[in-house]
Motif scaffolding. Structure first.
Motif, PDB file in Angstrom:
ATOM      1  N   VAL A   1      13.319 -43.559 -56.779  1.00 35.03           N
ATOM      2  CA  VAL A   1      13.222 -42.720 -55.660  1.00 35.03           C
ATOM      3  C   VAL A   1      12.813 -41.139 -56.416  1.00 35.03           C
ATOM      4  N   TYR A   2      11.599 -40.722 -56.254  1.00 31.10           N
ATOM      5  CA  TYR A   2      11.054 -39.387 -56.637  1.00 31.10           C
ATOM      6  C   TYR A   2      12.261 -38.269 -56.777  1.00 31.10           C
ATOM      7  N   GLU A   3      12.566 -37.989 -55.751  1.00 30.38           N
ATOM      8  CA  GLU A   3      13.439 -36.833 -55.356  1.00 30.38           C
ATOM      9  C   GLU A   3      14.778 -36.980 -56.320  1.00 30.38           C
ATOM     10  N   ARG A   4      15.319 -38.192 -56.300  1.00 31.92           N
ATOM     11  CA  ARG A   4      16.580 -38.385 -57.142  1.00 31.92           C
ATOM     12  C   ARG A   4      16.348 -38.398 -58.595  1.00 31.92           C
ATOM     13  N   THR A   5      15.109 -38.978 -58.893  1.00 28.28           N
ATOM     14  CA  THR A   5      14.738 -38.844 -60.381  1.00 28.28           C
ATOM     15  C   THR A   5      14.382 -37.749 -60.978  1.00 28.28           C
ATOM     16  N   ASN A   6      13.634 -36.864 -60.062  1.00 26.64           N
ATOM     17  CA  ASN A   6      13.168 -35.699 -60.509  1.00 26.64           C
ATOM     18  C   ASN A   6      14.245 -34.650 -60.803  1.00 26.64           C
ATOM     19  N   ASN A   7      15.369 -34.731 -60.001  1.00 34.27           N
ATOM     20  CA  ASN A   7      16.499 -33.845 -59.998  1.00 34.27           C
ATOM     21  C   ASN A   7      17.795 -34.238 -60.497  1.00 34.27           C
ATOM     22  N   ALA A   8      17.541 -35.332 -61.191  1.00 36.31           N
ATOM     23  CA  ALA A   8      18.877 -35.950 -61.896  1.00 36.31           C
ATOM     24  C   ALA A   8      19.743 -34.797 -62.440  1.00 36.31           C
ATOM     25  N   GLY A   9      21.060 -34.911 -62.331  1.00 36.86           N
ATOM     26  CA  GLY A   9      21.676 -33.699 -62.771  1.00 36.86           C
ATOM     27  C   GLY A   9      21.917 -32.464 -62.195  1.00 36.86           C
ATOM     28  N   ARG A  10      20.775 -32.440 -60.994  1.00 32.19           N
ATOM     29  CA  ARG A  10      20.666 -31.200 -60.339  1.00 32.19           C
ATOM     30  C   ARG A  10      20.901 -31.430 -59.058  1.00 32.19           C
ATOM     31  N   ILE A  11      21.712 -32.551 -58.279  1.00 30.67           N
ATOM     32  CA  ILE A  11      21.636 -32.981 -57.062  1.00 30.67           C
ATOM     33  C   ILE A  11      22.436 -32.167 -55.902  1.00 30.67           C
ATOM     34  N   THR A  12      21.839 -31.570 -54.965  1.00 28.03           N
ATOM     35  CA  THR A  12      22.735 -30.736 -53.897  1.00 28.03           C
ATOM     36  C   THR A  12      22.944 -31.576 -52.829  1.00 28.03           C
ATOM     37  N   PRO A  13      24.110 -31.251 -52.245  1.00 31.96           N
ATOM     38  CA  PRO A  13      24.486 -31.912 -50.853  1.00 31.96           C
ATOM     39  C   PRO A  13      23.236 -32.425 -49.894  1.00 31.96           C
ATOM     40  N   ASP A  14      22.400 -31.421 -49.889  1.00 29.31           N
ATOM     41  CA  ASP A  14      21.443 -31.927 -48.742  1.00 29.31           C
ATOM     42  C   ASP A  14      20.491 -32.970 -49.321  1.00 29.31           C
TER      43      ASP A  14
END
Length: 303
Positions: free
Chosen positions: A117-130
């Motif tokens: 999943v692009y959003e999760r892969t691209n932001n790993a370590g920086r995941i926000t509640p939304d």
């Protein structure tokens, strides 16, 4: 008491990963030989197909090194109901291989289809509640995890643990907590990974482990570099770029307090395995030297 804890390593420390990546990892013979030479007593299976898929052949390569086989990583896109049937089939195929090879005590290490999943892969370590799954999607996810674990237990009498993992939907402490709340504690345990916990935003390993004592059936020792994570945030690196830059460093170099985690496990009289993992991409670094350094570090803290 420390004699009850044995130390293993895993093929991912040699770049044998479940992802479709450029570059080629070393073959299983060299990986297992180097594991043995650097002082480990067991291994996980790696991605299905990395080691022999004939039970007799698998049993032979493990026995040749007086190793034990502790588990196998099975990624499933659990947030997608239509993926559950194939996921169960893959878990059962993997469990059958280990069971028929004589390793019915090994775990199915279930995970999300991390990196898909692009959003999760691209932001790993920086995941926000939304970025979390909706309640409905989380219910689908939990139902899938329960279904996999139930099928494995009923068919082969084997246990399943869930591996929280960056670049997947169960990354942050909040997400791990929710999955544990929504799944059956008699079916699904937790594979607690110290490095992914840190990268996913966890700060107090011991407190979190105490919270989930009854669910932690399997443990991965992985270190985490806050310096690399800060650079990843500044440069917007994705998960794979972060790994390539060494976000999972040698044990004792990062921020994980392994001595405290070890002491907690001893206090619990934990008699399972600790699996060392230092995820690298195919062809990256010097895995054997890192494995040797990691084993020496664990000796220094009494393991």
């Amino acid at each position: 008491m420390s004699a009850t804890i044995k130390i293993a390593n895993a093929p991912c420390s040699w770049g044998a990963l479940e992802f479709e990546l450029e570059g080629k990892s070393l073959g299983y013979t060299q990986v297992l030989d180097e594991m043995q030479e650097t002082g480990y007593a067991g291994t996980e299976l790696g991605d299905l197909g990395f080691m022999p898929t004939d039970p007799a052949a698998l049993k032979a390569v493990i026995a040749q090194r007086s190793f034990d086989l502790l588990g196998a990583f099975v990624p499933v896109a659990l947030s997608q109901a239509e993926a559950h049937t194939a996921g169960i089939e893959q878990a059962l195929k993997t469990a059958k291989l280990m069971h028929d090879a004589g390793f019915s005590h090994a775990f199915i290490v279930l995970a999300d289809e991390n990196g898909s999943v692009y959003e999760r892969t691209n932001n790993a370590g920086r995941i926000t509640p939304d970025a979390a799954l909706s309640t409905a999607a989380m219910e689908v996810f939990a139902a899938g995890a329960n279904a996999v674990a139930k099928a494995v237990k009923e068919t082969y009498g084997m246990r399943t643990v869930f591996h929280h993992h960056c670049a997947g939907y169960i990354e942050t402490p909040t997400e791990i907590n929710l999955l544990m709340e929504m799944t059956d504690p008699d079916l699904l345990g937790l594979c607690f990974d110290t490095g992914h916990f840190s990268f996913g935003g966890g700060t107090n390993h011991v407190a979190f482990m105490q919270q989930h004592k009854s669910r932690i059936w399997h443990v991965h020792f992985k270190d985490f570099s806050p310096t690399v994570a800060a650079a990843a945030a500044a440069n917007q690196w994705n998960y794979f770029q972060s790994v390539a830059h060494g976000v999972f460093c040698e044990l004792g170099i990062g921020n994980v307090d392994f001595a405290a985690v070890k002491q907690l496990l001893l206090d619990w009289e934990y008699n399972g395995w600790i699996v060392v993992e230092q995820d690298v991409l195919p062809g990256m670094g010097n895995p054997k030297q890192c494995a040797e350094n990691n084993r020496k570090y664990l000796h220094q803290i009494g393991l």
